[in-house]
Design a protein around this motif. Structure first.
Motif, short mmCIF file in Angstrom:
data_model
loop_
_atom_site.label_atom_id
_atom_site.label_comp_id
_atom_site.label_asym_id
_atom_site.label_seq_id
_atom_site.Cartn_x
_atom_site.Cartn_y
_atom_site.Cartn_z
N SER A 202 0.83 -1.20 0.00
CA SER A 202 0.00 0.00 0.00
C SER A 202 0.85 1.25 0.00
CB SER A 202 -0.92 0.02 1.22
OG SER A 202 -1.64 -1.16 1.30
N ASN B 36 0.69 7.14 -6.27
CA ASN B 36 -0.61 7.75 -6.51
C ASN B 36 -0.60 9.24 -6.22
OD1 ASN B 36 -3.22 7.35 -7.36
ND2 ASN B 36 -4.01 7.19 -5.30
N SER B 37 -0.09 9.61 -5.06
CA SER B 37 -0.18 11.02 -4.71
C SER B 37 0.85 11.84 -5.46
CB SER B 37 -0.01 11.20 -3.20
OG SER B 37 1.28 10.81 -2.83
N SER C 37 0.63 4.18 -2.59
CA SER C 37 0.16 5.49 -2.12
C SER C 37 1.09 6.60 -2.60
CB SER C 37 0.11 5.52 -0.60
OG SER C 37 -0.73 4.52 -0.13
N VAL D 229 2.47 13.01 1.47
CA VAL D 229 1.94 11.69 1.11
C VAL D 229 1.37 11.00 2.33
CG1 VAL D 229 2.59 9.39 0.37
CG2 VAL D 229 3.49 11.37 -0.82
N ARG D 230 0.22 10.46 2.16
CA ARG D 230 -0.40 9.70 3.24
C ARG D 230 -0.70 8.31 2.71
NH1 ARG D 230 -2.83 14.20 5.57
NH2 ARG D 230 -0.64 14.61 5.45
N LEU D 231 -0.75 7.36 3.62
CA LEU D 231 -1.08 6.00 3.22
C LEU D 231 -2.50 6.00 2.67
CD1 LEU D 231 0.64 3.53 3.42
CD2 LEU D 231 -0.38 3.02 5.60
N ASP D 232 -2.62 5.62 1.44
CA ASP D 232 -3.93 5.66 0.79
C ASP D 232 -4.91 4.70 1.45
OD1 ASP D 232 -5.98 4.80 -1.19
OD2 ASP D 232 -5.01 6.34 -2.38
#
Lengths: 914, 110
Positions: A151, A158-159, A155, A472-475
């Motif tokens: 993840s 993604n971000s 993540s 960035v945060r854990l999606d």
């Protein structure tokens, strides 16, 4: 005399797991005989009926006794019965009430029992897990990686790559681009008058805005700082429906009513440069030596363009209103709700046709969805990465499943014994459920931590680069998905196999028929099957990653047109108020260059504007070839132009193909002697088949003579198609913000500080920023792609690790099961080597199947990747061969180790073991 | 049995039942009989209320029940005090006595 049955309503104070469930004599005996065929859900309903029956009986008995009493007092029986009933009171209500009380008590006890069992199950589970640390560690780690690392990597990608803009109804936003096919100018920005024209089309667009990136020197407090920002035209903020955090946001009118000397700050800029001053509205900032009033601050979540800190209105002068050739405005628009994309395309076509008719050029207008525009070329990469996430997840689940299956196999006996002692099936299932859940939750918790840790780790690693990892945060979605799948897998594979064990007949199991053919053969097949799947998945991932890596290599190898080497470039920005004439600017640069040239080790130094692979995008405009005017019906001529110093080409390593480069005599003469160098592409496009030297072109100002032809370079992306570029000398034209290029034999870091010192000595108010070698800049341009490659490689490595663990575990298990067989073989004369070969051969057969399936899948799936590969085909043989060899080697290793282990067991021990 | 039985005061039903069981396990009919005899007819618990009380007390864990055989070989449900029940009886009885004493003291001489 009947002995009373064991009381059903007494609580179980000890709650031992092997204590029978006492729910009435018959039940108890039946349970024991059936080996635990308890059905928990029907159970509750039966209890209801039974409770009612018992209450009724109790009350009936009472009434009988009362009746007898009355009869004994002389009342006839029938009357006595009626009297007893009358004396009782509300029988119906009492029946209901008592039943309700009893049921509640039952339920209470039921739950107390369950919770007691749960507590014990938890204790037992933790104890068991502690007793087999190997299994626990591998299982938890597998889950953790499958959930957490997986993840995290996704993540980040993604971000970083997707960068969504916070705005309502983002699907309504489009970016308008244009092509000038005649000039081979594709996918360019629009000119300000064109933006105004589009803004008038309120039948298609709700709002239209545009911006051009810009930067200023912010002076005032402390050292001068270079801030990036955007100059906006039209209703830029309204397109995104942004509301200001403080103050107000300016509108389209500010571009035309003279009130354009104001700025809006981004939230980050407000924090950073004004210390979140709440009274900043109305104050002024010094930008490029000019005072600009701050009228508003944007909210925290609006960051478009991404690193813009200052927003200023475009000053739409009457001249600017006429120049349809300055293609500089990135145009964003919000579609009206009822306009479809198809309709939009049609309308843009019509609009372009109108312009072409009126202004005699040939343009094509089209729109791209905003999200698509920014992430479009990376969409394919993202999809590939998502696929990788799924693959790794599958492998992790297969691994966990294997582990559980193996473990369950060793516990058939225990489960059967429990069942024999009366533990209901439900009880056993609950036990196993708790065990698997504890494992799964542990894995999930570690996974969560691992995910956060991975992000922190990668953020620190990447701090040198441009990506903003800090946000960035854990999606949540990906984390939830992977967690859910993994936990379900862990639990399912923990419970199911042992469930089957409860069906096995007591006697057979107790007599140690535990190696009954049916059970273990099926299990072996399942295990082998899962290994095949794991290897196949790992192979596909490795191939994909390998292709991407080679693709990146090829990209970096491809020609950029100049020699980056160790040439260091640093940007400076001269405050316009102080350096408001060309001679002043010239004096500055010459002073700096002189100082640099004097330093030992410096080979060449020069200046240049809008260097390749820098943040400055340069400029382009239409031009004329003197003596060859554009015929009617022909498109205008359009080319990029740059401003450079004399030694620029030597400093950058751009080859001189024809003619000569700038000499002092060229630019120290009067303005009538403007000279220009063109690049190869320019020459082939506009002077095909003839010698351009001596010809004159006019890029707005006076005519300039072509004195040389240099090589074409890539401007922004490696491998991009070249554009026509012309180079003017900085002493003959405006040069407010140039980069200083230094090629030397000195260490790059030292060069950087040398440049800083030189600039500071000449003028301490001029900021120096973006100091990097050309090589670094080129690498930076592939930063996104490199990130994707790293991520994919990470996934592939992870999958290989997991698959290897899986193979190792399965081979280890199956050989242990065959210890007896191996012992017999060895007793009959087989050597250790032969045993090892046998086991390895069988193991490799399984692996081989996996490899074949994997290769097949890879050949098919990589074709989907063709769009993002560069320079390598989807079926690149080198990659496939390397990957296959790697997997073969790894599985060989994973097979040999347990095989050797098995072969070195004493035959006697082996024969005696079970 | 000449006078009609007294109306039970609020909350004393449970106390009576517990008190009856203090002498040993009994079934519902037995408890009713016990209370009537010990109070010489002054107290007569309505059967319905009695059984409701018994089941309620059982749910609360103050009494436990099991099926047994009555004197005439009938299957009957016997109730017995639990440890908690005994404790509750002691407490409630003490309160009751103090209450009765206090009221009596106030009414002394009227």
């Amino acid at each position: 005399m009947l002995k009373p049955c064991p009381p059903y309503s007494r609580g179980h104070k000890d709650g031992g797991s092997l204590r029978p469930q006492n729910d009435g004599c018959d039940e108890w005996i039946r349970n024991l005989q059936n080996g635990g065929r308890e059905r928990p859900f029907w159970y509750i309903r039966r209890r209801h009926e039974q409770v009612q029956a018992e209450v009724d009986e109790e009350l009936r008995v009472h009434l009988e006794m009362r009746t007898e009493e009355l009869v004994a007092a002389g009342i006839p029986r029938d009357d006595a019965r009626a009297e007893a009933l009358r004396q009782f009171g509300d029988l119906e209500y009492t029946r209901r009430y008592c039943r309700e009380q009893d049921t509640r008590k039952e339920t209470q006890m039921h739950w107390r029992l369950r919770i007691g069992e749960l507590r014990q199950d938890l204790r037992d589970s933790l104890r068991k897990l502690r007793r087999s640390p190997g299994f626990t560690a591998v299982a938890v780690l597998t889950l953790a990686f499958g959930i957490g690392a997986n993840s995290a990597i996704f993540s980040i990608i993604n971000s970083v790559l997707v960068r969504p803009v916070a705005t309502p109804e983002p699907e309504r936003l489009v970016i308008i681009r244009e092509d000038l096919p005649g000039l081979n100018l594709l996918n360019t920005e629009l000119s300000p008058p064109e933006v105004i024209d589009l803004a008038a089309r309120s039948d298609i667009f709700e709002t239209v805005g545009a911006y051009r990136p810009s930067a200023w020197n912010l002076t005032g407090s402390g050292a001068p700082v270079r801030v990036d920002g955007a100059i906006t035209l039209g209703d830029f903020f309204e397109v995104f429906r942004v509301r200001p955090h403080l103050g107000r946001l300016y509108t389209a009118e500010n571009s035309t009513n003279g009130q354009h000397q104001i700025v809006v700050l981004s939230y980050g800029a407000w924090q950073q440069h004004t210390d979140s001053d709440p009274s900043i509205i109305g104050r002024t900032l010094q930008l490029d030596g000019q005072a600009r009033e701050v009228v508003g601050v944007l909210p925290r979540d609006f960051q478009y363009p991404r690193n813009a800190q200052i927003y200023q209105p475009f000053n739409l002068t009457p001249q600017a209103r006429q120049r349809r050739g300055t293609l500089i405005m990135i145009t964003v628009a919000r579609l009206r709700a009822e306009v479809t994309h198809a309709q939009l395309a049609g309308q843009l076509e019509a609009e372009a046709a109108r312009w072409n008719e009126q202004f005699k050029y040939r343009k094509v207008l089209y729109a791209v969805a905003l999200a698509e525009y920014h992430a479009g070329r990376l969409r394919a990469v993202l999809l590939v990465l998502m696929g990788a996430v799924v693959f790794v997840l599958l492998i992790a689940c297969a691994n966990v499943a294997n582990l559980q299956l193996v473990r369950a196999a060793g516990r058939t006996r225990e489960v059967a014994v429990r069942a024999a002692l009366g533990a209901g099936r439900g009880r056993i299932v609950r036990q196993l459920l708790v065990e698997s859940s504890v494992l799964a939750i542990l894995g999930g918790a570690v996974g969560l931590w691992l995910g956060a840790f991975t992000i922190k780790l990668l953020a620190r690693w990447d701090s040198a680069q441009q990506h903003a990892f800090d946000s960035v945060r854990l999606d949540g979605t990906v984390l939830g998905f992977t967690a859910l799948v993994s936990i379900v897998a862990a639990v399912a594979f923990g419970v199911l196999p042992a469930l089957r064990a409860t069906r096995v007949e007591l006697q057979r199991v107790l007599r140690d028929e535990s190696r009954g053919a049916a059970g273990s053969l099926g299990r072996s097949r399942l295990l082998r099957g899962s290994v095949v799947v794991q290897i196949a998945l790992a192979l596909v991932l490795l191939v994909g990653s390998g292709l991407m890596i080679r693709s990146l290599e090829r990209l970096l190898e491809s020609e950029v047109g100049f020699a980056p080497g160790e040439a260091v470039a640093a940007q400076v920005a001269l405050p316009a108020s102080k350096y408001n004439t060309v001679p002043k600017q010239t004096a500055f640069y010459n002073a700096v260059l002189e100082r640099l040239r004097a330093m030992p080790g410096v080979t060449t130094t020069s200046v240049g504007w809008a260097l390749p692979f820098s943040d400055q995008i340069g400029d382009s405009s239409t031009f004329e070839v003197v003596g060859r005017p554009v015929k009617s019906g022909e498109p205008e001529r359009h080319a990029e132009y740059r401003v450079v110093g004399s030694d620029y080409f030597r400093a950058m390593g751009i080859p001189l193909l024809r003619g000569r480069t700038f000499e002092a005599s060229d630019y120290l003469q009067s303005p009538s002697g403007h000279v220009v160098l063109i690049d190869e592409y320019f020459a082939t496009q506009f002077f095909p088949g003839e010698d351009p030297l001596g010809r004159q072109i006019q890029h707005g100002r006076g005519p300039a003579t072509i004195i040389g032809v240099v090589g074409s370079v890539a401007q922004r992306q490696i491998g991009e198609p070249r554009k026509a570029v012309s180079y003017y000398h900085f002493q003959q034209t405006w040069s407010g913000w140039m980069a200083i290029v230094v090629r030397s034999s000195i260490d790059a870091a030292v060069v950087g500080s040398l440049i800083r010192t030189s600039v500071r000595e000449v003028d301490s108010e001029v900021p120096v920023y973006d100091i990097a070698t050309m090589e670094q800049r080129v690498q930076r341009s592939v930063g996104d792609r490199r990130l994707a490659v790293m991520a994919l490689s990470g996934f592939a490595g992870l999958s290989l690790l997991l698959a290897m663990l899986g193979v190792y575990g399965v081979v280890g298990y199956t050989t242990k099961r065959r210890t007896q067989e191996i012992g017999i073989r060895m007793a009959l004369g087989a050597s250790a080597g032969e045993v090892v070969r046998m086991v390895v051969r069988e193991g490799m057969l399984v692996a081989g199947l996996g490899i074949l399936i994997g290769l097949g899948a890879a050949l098919v799936l990589t074709r989907l990747m063709a769009g993002i590969l560069f320079g390598v085909g989807a079926h690149d043989p080198v990659t496939y061969i390397v990957v296959t060899s790697l997997i073969v080697a790894v599985t060989l290793l994973s097979t040999i180790v347990p095989a050797r282990h098995a072969a070195h067991v004493e035959p006697v021990l082996a024969l005696r073991s079970e | 049995m000449a006078r009609a039985p007294l109306q039970l005061l609020q909350g004393s039903l449970d106390l009576l039942v517990l008190g009856a069981l203090a002498f040993g396990p009994a079934h519902g009919y037995g408890v009713a009989t016990h209370v009537r005899e010990r109070s010489e007819g002054a107290l007569a618990i309505e059967d319905a209320a009695l059984y409701q009380a018994l089941h309620r007390l059982e749910r609360k864990g103050l009494v436990s029940a099991e099926w047994g055989l009555s004197e005439n070989n009938r299957r009957a449900r016997y109730y017995a005090l639990t440890g908690d029940g005994r404790k509750r009886l002691r407490e409630e009885a003490a309160i009751w006595r103090r209450y009765a004493q206090a009221v009596s003291a106030v009414l002394e001489g009227t």
